[in-house]
Design an enzyme around this catalytic site. Structure first.
Site, PDB file in Angstrom:
ATOM      1  N   SER A  62      18.027   1.738   9.623  1.00 18.50           N
ATOM      2  CA  SER A  62      19.378   2.205   9.935  1.00 18.50           C
ATOM      3  C   SER A  62      20.436   1.169   9.581  1.00 18.50           C
ATOM      4  O   SER A  62      21.577   1.512   9.296  1.00 18.50           O
ATOM      5  CB  SER A  62      19.477   2.590  11.414  1.00 18.50           C
ATOM      6  N   ASN A  74      15.911   7.077  -4.440  1.00 15.86           N
ATOM      7  CA  ASN A  74      15.154   8.332  -4.420  1.00 15.86           C
ATOM      8  C   ASN A  74      15.165   8.984  -3.040  1.00 15.86           C
ATOM      9  O   ASN A  74      14.436   9.927  -2.796  1.00 15.86           O
ATOM     10  CB  ASN A  74      13.721   8.130  -4.905  1.00 15.86           C
ATOM     11  N   ASP A  80       0.962   8.439  -1.514  1.00 14.14           N
ATOM     12  CA  ASP A  80      -0.309   9.025  -1.068  1.00 14.14           C
ATOM     13  C   ASP A  80      -1.442   8.091  -1.463  1.00 14.14           C
ATOM     14  O   ASP A  80      -1.218   7.048  -2.068  1.00 14.14           O
ATOM     15  CB  ASP A  80      -0.505  10.445  -1.613  1.00 14.14           C
ATOM     16  N   TYR A  83      -2.215   6.141  -4.770  1.00 10.55           N
ATOM     17  CA  TYR A  83      -1.517   4.892  -5.069  1.00 10.55           C
ATOM     18  C   TYR A  83      -2.087   3.802  -4.182  1.00 10.55           C
ATOM     19  O   TYR A  83      -1.448   3.301  -3.264  1.00 10.55           O
ATOM     20  CB  TYR A  83      -0.008   5.061  -4.839  1.00 10.55           C
TER      21      TYR A  83
END
Length: 142
Positions: A62, A74, A80, A83
């Site tokens: 934050s 992005n 997942d 990788y």
């Protein structure tokens, strides 16, 4: 309890689960200087093998924008278990809105693991539910 296998790619402070909250902080693995409008992938110094059936979601902390003037390019990184090779270091896609300097070991993002989406199929139909909500953005007037 789920176990995550972790590899450190560089000498950074170890990851720890904090006592409050469900997200786990990740740190910059090197010093990074960016000018306004520049983008880079900041190495996070870790790679992991997640529990079977889970994926990791990486988002800014934050305070990341306030402290470092960067946004995640992005909007959310998803990792997942495909990788999880020897060279698969996690990274944070940072876009600077003004000149900034991020130091090694600064906490710049966070992650949590979530169950992966189950296998799904699609069935084409002529009609959906009889009653509509009222259009896109129709859940309230305020």
């Amino acid at each position: 309890m789920k176990t995550i296998k972790i590899k450190y790619f560089t000498d950074i402070e170890p990851i720890e689960k904090i006592s409050k909250g469900d997200w786990i902080d990740l740190r910059a693995a090197k010093d990074v200087e960016l000018e306004a409008g520049e983008h880079t992938l900041i190495p996070l110094g870790v790679g992991m093998i997640l529990p079977e059936g889970y994926e990791a979601h990486i988002v800014p902390r934050s305070s990341t924008f306030k402290k470092y003037s960067v946004i995640q390019a992005n909007h959310m990184g998803i990792i997942d278990n495909s990788y999880s090779g020897e060279e698969d270091e996690w990274k944070f896609s940072a876009y600077a809105v003004e000149h900034t300097f991020i130091k090694k070991n600064d906490r710049i993002c966070q992650f949590r693991i979530m169950k992966k989406q189950p296998e799904i199929s699609f069935e084409e139909v002529e009609h959906l539910n009889e009653k509509s909500r009222g259009g896109f953005g129709s859940t309230g007037t305020n």
